[in-house]
Design a protein around this motif. Structure first.
Motif, PDB file in Angstrom:
ATOM      1  N   PRO A  78       0.840  21.592   4.353  1.00 53.12           N
ATOM      2  CA  PRO A  78       1.474  20.267   4.456  1.00 53.12           C
ATOM      3  C   PRO A  78       0.444  19.218   4.885  1.00 53.12           C
ATOM      4  CG  PRO A  78       2.061  21.628   6.345  1.00 53.12           C
ATOM      5  CD  PRO A  78       1.340  22.519   5.381  1.00 53.12           C
ATOM      6  N   PRO A  79       0.634  17.988   4.469  1.00 55.85           N
ATOM      7  CA  PRO A  79      -0.320  16.940   4.849  1.00 55.85           C
ATOM      8  C   PRO A  79      -0.258  16.667   6.347  1.00 55.85           C
ATOM      9  CG  PRO A  79       1.608  15.981   3.808  1.00 55.85           C
ATOM     10  CD  PRO A  79       1.729  17.473   3.655  1.00 55.85           C
ATOM     11  N   PRO A  80      -1.377  16.311   6.929  1.00 52.40           N
ATOM     12  CA  PRO A  80      -1.371  15.989   8.360  1.00 52.40           C
ATOM     13  C   PRO A  80      -0.552  14.734   8.630  1.00 52.40           C
ATOM     14  CG  PRO A  80      -3.459  15.372   7.364  1.00 52.40           C
ATOM     15  CD  PRO A  80      -2.697  16.121   6.313  1.00 52.40           C
ATOM     16  N   GLU A  81      -0.104  14.583   9.868  1.00 52.21           N
ATOM     17  CA  GLU A  81       0.681  13.427  10.253  1.00 52.21           C
ATOM     18  C   GLU A  81      -0.098  12.574  11.258  1.00 52.21           C
ATOM     19  OE1 GLU A  81       4.487  14.668  11.669  1.00 52.21           O
ATOM     20  OE2 GLU A  81       5.240  15.163   9.669  1.00 52.21           O
ATOM     21  N   GLU A  82       0.068  11.272  11.145  1.00 47.06           N
ATOM     22  CA  GLU A  82      -0.572  10.348  12.066  1.00 47.06           C
ATOM     23  C   GLU A  82       0.165   9.010  12.021  1.00 47.06           C
ATOM     24  OE1 GLU A  82      -4.010   8.431   9.178  1.00 47.06           O
ATOM     25  OE2 GLU A  82      -4.536  10.111  10.491  1.00 47.06           O
ATOM     26  N   PRO A  83       0.079   8.228  13.092  1.00 45.51           N
ATOM     27  CA  PRO A  83       0.714   6.904  13.074  1.00 45.51           C
ATOM     28  C   PRO A  83       0.022   5.999  12.052  1.00 45.51           C
ATOM     29  CG  PRO A  83       0.231   7.611  15.321  1.00 45.51           C
ATOM     30  CD  PRO A  83      -0.477   8.558  14.412  1.00 45.51           C
TER      31      PRO A  83
ATOM     32  N   PHE B 162       0.850  -1.185   0.000  1.00 44.66           N
ATOM     33  CA  PHE B 162       0.000   0.000   0.000  1.00 44.66           C
ATOM     34  C   PHE B 162       0.890   1.242   0.000  1.00 44.66           C
ATOM     35  CE2 PHE B 162       0.561  -1.581   4.308  1.00 44.66           C
ATOM     36  CZ  PHE B 162       1.095  -0.479   4.963  1.00 44.66           C
ATOM     37  N   ALA B 163       0.278   2.377  -0.318  1.00 42.53           N
ATOM     38  CA  ALA B 163       1.008   3.641  -0.307  1.00 42.53           C
ATOM     39  C   ALA B 163       1.232   4.064   1.135  1.00 42.53           C
ATOM     40  CB  ALA B 163       0.217   4.707  -1.071  1.00 42.53           C
ATOM     41  N   SER B 164       2.470   4.114   1.540  1.00 40.89           N
ATOM     42  CA  SER B 164       2.798   4.459   2.926  1.00 40.89           C
ATOM     43  C   SER B 164       4.170   5.111   2.963  1.00 40.89           C
ATOM     44  CB  SER B 164       2.782   3.203   3.805  1.00 40.89           C
ATOM     45  OG  SER B 164       3.334   3.474   5.080  1.00 40.89           O
ATOM     46  N   PRO B 165       4.349   6.099   3.847  1.00 39.78           N
ATOM     47  CA  PRO B 165       5.670   6.739   3.962  1.00 39.78           C
ATOM     48  C   PRO B 165       6.641   5.910   4.806  1.00 39.78           C
ATOM     49  CG  PRO B 165       4.155   7.743   5.504  1.00 39.78           C
ATOM     50  CD  PRO B 165       3.350   6.737   4.717  1.00 39.78           C
ATOM     51  N   MET B 166       6.193   4.772   5.346  1.00 42.45           N
ATOM     52  CA  MET B 166       7.047   4.023   6.255  1.00 42.45           C
ATOM     53  C   MET B 166       8.331   3.554   5.580  1.00 42.45           C
ATOM     54  SD  MET B 166       4.720   1.823   8.903  1.00 42.45           S
ATOM     55  CE  MET B 166       3.768   0.948   7.685  1.00 42.45           C
ATOM     56  N   TYR B 167       8.230   3.062   4.359  1.00 42.41           N
ATOM     57  CA  TYR B 167       9.432   2.579   3.679  1.00 42.41           C
ATOM     58  C   TYR B 167      10.425   3.715   3.460  1.00 42.41           C
ATOM     59  CZ  TYR B 167      12.433   0.175   0.319  1.00 42.41           C
ATOM     60  OH  TYR B 167      13.518  -0.377  -0.314  1.00 42.41           O
ATOM     61  N   GLY B 168       9.924   4.881   3.088  1.00 41.73           N
ATOM     62  CA  GLY B 168      10.797   6.037   2.881  1.00 41.73           C
ATOM     63  C   GLY B 168      11.446   6.517   4.168  1.00 41.73           C
ATOM     64  N   GLU B 169      10.758   6.317   5.297  1.00 46.11           N
ATOM     65  CA  GLU B 169      11.282   6.749   6.586  1.00 46.11           C
ATOM     66  C   GLU B 169      12.239   5.727   7.193  1.00 46.11           C
ATOM     67  OE1 GLU B 169      10.785   9.579   8.304  1.00 46.11           O
ATOM     68  OE2 GLU B 169       9.573  10.470   6.712  1.00 46.11           O
TER      69      GLU B 169
ATOM     70  N   PRO C 283      20.509  -0.231  12.402  1.00 43.10           N
ATOM     71  CA  PRO C 283      19.925  -1.529  12.760  1.00 43.10           C
ATOM     72  C   PRO C 283      18.397  -1.486  12.679  1.00 43.10           C
ATOM     73  CG  PRO C 283      21.631  -0.902  14.326  1.00 43.10           C
ATOM     74  CD  PRO C 283      21.386   0.297  13.461  1.00 43.10           C
ATOM     75  N   TRP C 284      17.788  -2.661  12.445  1.00 42.14           N
ATOM     76  CA  TRP C 284      16.337  -2.707  12.279  1.00 42.14           C
ATOM     77  C   TRP C 284      15.594  -2.220  13.519  1.00 42.14           C
ATOM     78  CZ3 TRP C 284      13.011  -5.363  15.436  1.00 42.14           C
ATOM     79  CH2 TRP C 284      13.558  -6.331  16.282  1.00 42.14           C
ATOM     80  N   ASP C 285      16.237  -2.368  14.690  1.00 40.21           N
ATOM     81  CA  ASP C 285      15.569  -1.982  15.936  1.00 40.21           C
ATOM     82  C   ASP C 285      16.109  -0.674  16.504  1.00 40.21           C
ATOM     83  OD1 ASP C 285      18.037  -3.018  16.532  1.00 40.21           O
ATOM     84  OD2 ASP C 285      17.357  -4.288  18.182  1.00 40.21           O
ATOM     85  N   SER C 286      16.713   0.144  15.660  1.00 39.96           N
ATOM     86  CA  SER C 286      17.134   1.469  16.122  1.00 39.96           C
ATOM     87  C   SER C 286      15.891   2.300  16.447  1.00 39.96           C
ATOM     88  CB  SER C 286      17.970   2.172  15.058  1.00 39.96           C
ATOM     89  OG  SER C 286      17.163   2.516  13.931  1.00 39.96           O
ATOM     90  N   GLU C 287      16.081   3.365  17.172  1.00 39.58           N
ATOM     91  CA  GLU C 287      14.938   4.190  17.571  1.00 39.58           C
ATOM     92  C   GLU C 287      14.192   4.731  16.361  1.00 39.58           C
ATOM     93  OE1 GLU C 287      12.051   5.936  19.669  1.00 39.58           O
ATOM     94  OE2 GLU C 287      13.582   4.579  20.458  1.00 39.58           O
ATOM     95  N   ALA C 288      14.921   5.094  15.328  1.00 35.50           N
ATOM     96  CA  ALA C 288      14.281   5.644  14.133  1.00 35.50           C
ATOM     97  C   ALA C 288      13.464   4.591  13.402  1.00 35.50           C
ATOM     98  CB  ALA C 288      15.341   6.228  13.203  1.00 35.50           C
TER      99      ALA C 288
ATOM    100  N   THR D 258       4.605   3.649  14.865  1.00 37.30           N
ATOM    101  CA  THR D 258       3.933   4.259  16.015  1.00 37.30           C
ATOM    102  C   THR D 258       4.033   5.787  16.021  1.00 37.30           C
ATOM    103  OG1 THR D 258       5.955   3.975  17.351  1.00 37.30           O
ATOM    104  CG2 THR D 258       4.282   2.232  17.466  1.00 37.30           C
ATOM    105  N   ARG D 259       5.106   6.328  15.457  1.00 37.35           N
ATOM    106  CA  ARG D 259       5.229   7.790  15.480  1.00 37.35           C
ATOM    107  C   ARG D 259       4.461   8.392  14.305  1.00 37.35           C
ATOM    108  NH1 ARG D 259      10.488   6.572  13.234  1.00 37.35           N
ATOM    109  NH2 ARG D 259      10.825   7.699  11.250  1.00 37.35           N
ATOM    110  N   PRO D 260       4.001   9.620  14.450  1.00 36.97           N
ATOM    111  CA  PRO D 260       3.242  10.254  13.360  1.00 36.97           C
ATOM    112  C   PRO D 260       4.096  10.440  12.114  1.00 36.97           C
ATOM    113  CG  PRO D 260       2.894  11.397  15.438  1.00 36.97           C
ATOM    114  CD  PRO D 260       4.031  10.438  15.665  1.00 36.97           C
ATOM    115  N   LEU D 261       3.520  10.060  10.989  1.00 31.96           N
ATOM    116  CA  LEU D 261       4.159  10.239   9.697  1.00 31.96           C
ATOM    117  C   LEU D 261       3.172  10.926   8.761  1.00 31.96           C
ATOM    118  CD1 LEU D 261       5.858   6.739   9.207  1.00 31.96           C
ATOM    119  CD2 LEU D 261       6.937   8.863   9.975  1.00 31.96           C
ATOM    120  N   PRO D 262       3.653  11.594   7.720  1.00 33.33           N
ATOM    121  CA  PRO D 262       2.731  12.291   6.809  1.00 33.33           C
ATOM    122  C   PRO D 262       1.730  11.327   6.168  1.00 33.33           C
ATOM    123  CG  PRO D 262       4.999  12.984   6.436  1.00 33.33           C
ATOM    124  CD  PRO D 262       5.063  11.812   7.363  1.00 33.33           C
ATOM    125  N   THR D 263       0.523  11.787   5.996  1.00 32.01           N
ATOM    126  CA  THR D 263      -0.504  11.019   5.297  1.00 32.01           C
ATOM    127  C   THR D 263      -0.559  11.472   3.843  1.00 32.01           C
ATOM    128  OG1 THR D 263      -2.307  12.569   5.748  1.00 32.01           O
ATOM    129  CG2 THR D 263      -1.830  10.922   7.442  1.00 32.01           C
TER     130      THR D 263
END
Length: 304
Positions: A161-166, A123-130, A136-141, A147-152
């Motif tokens: 700017p687009p709103p952000e949400e988890p 699906f279209a999601s900013p998660m891959y770009g972020e 490491p895969w388990d770094s804070e980022a 869970t952290r807000p990302l642009p929709t």
């Protein structure tokens, strides 16, 4: 010995049927003299007070018995269908990845899971770009991308700017919709002779046993694998008996574990699958003469 819910339900139904039978047996229908037979001569059917009570009890018990059987069964079937649909969606993403790159996703290349690599094909999601592949895969980022807000993708009418949400964990990686949306139930089969090539990628022509008879991703009862964790099911360490603990192909569903074949087809494995047959299905080059049609005909594979 404790009786199974199905056995207890059957006994309740039988008791209710006997009560209803006795109640209906007490129904008294009386008639006038034969010579006086017409519509007005048929007396109204009468039920004694005890019969009415018995009928009410019998009907109530039958209704409870019916609801007690149908509702849990319907809920169970719905959960199984959701699980299989999610795994089928994962299969579409894996096939799309192969269509784009000419190879299946690596299970753990550079310490990162195949699941994050398949996100753009779901699906279209900013998660891959972020996601930061240089960390490491388990770094804070990385561990917080669901869970952290990302642009929709919803841009305001005023051009701001687009709103952000988890965005949450991609739902397809779960067996069912759970409140703790961080762990996956679907693991890739990994090994030198498995679909997932440790530290590398697998091409379809390497699966010489056939895409339609080789397993790629399977359901397990594990609940400790974060969906970003490059941990999967190593065929050199797994049990080849179904539902044999955390290190096996396993499921909480009565119809058996859901499995994804290399060609994208999803089935459930029946409990009658033998260790030898399962071993033949998880290897890509064992040379075992197995057929999907034959496995379906013998009931080893349950269509879903």
């Amino acid at each position: 010995m404790t009786k199974s819910p199905r056995t207890q339900q059957s006994q309740i139904t039988k008791k209710c049927t006997r009560v209803a039978g006795r109640a209906f047996h007490e129904v008294r229908v009386t008639w006038r003299q034969p010579g006086d037979f017409d519509r007005s001569s048929l007396e109204e059917r009468t039920l004694t007070r005890n019969t009415k009570i018995a009928l009410a009890i019998a009907c109530s018990l039958l209704a409870i018995s019916f609801i007690g059987y149908v509702v849990p069964y319907a809920s169970q079937r719905r959960a199984e269908q959701t699980c299989a649909a999610n795994l089928r969606y994962v299969g579409h993403a894996v096939q799309s990845y192969h269509s784009s790159f000419g190879r299946f996703p690596s299970p753990d290349c550079d310490g990162h899971s195949w699941r994050i690599r398949c996100v753009p094909f779901m699906f279209a999601s900013p998660m891959y770009g972020e996601y930061r592949f240089d960390e490491p895969w388990d770094s804070e980022a990385n561990i917080s991308i669901d869970t952290r807000p990302l642009p929709t993708k919803d841009f305001p009418p005023d051009g701001g700017p687009p709103p952000e949400e988890p965005h949450g964990m991609p739902y397809a990686y779960q067996c069912i919709d759970e409140s703790n949306a961080h762990h996956t139930a679907f693991l890739m089969l990994v090994g030198v002779h498995a679909f997932g090539k440790p530290g590398g990628w697998r091409r379809s022509d390497e699966i010489v046993d056939g895409l339609e008879t080789t397993l790629a991703i399977v359901e397990t009862i594990r609940s400790d694998v974060h969906w970003l964790d490059p941990t999967d099911l190593n065929i050199d360490k797994m049990s080849f008996s179904l539902n044999d603990g955390l290190n096996s192909i396993s499921s909480p569903h009565a119809s058996g574990p859901a499995v994804l074949f290399c060609d994208g087809a999803v089935y459930r494995l029946h409990s009658s699958v033998t260790p030898d047959l399962l071993r033949a299905m998880v290897t890509i080059d064992g040379g075992e003469p197995i057929s999907r049609d034959e496995m379906i005909a013998k009931g080893y594979l349950v269509p879903h």
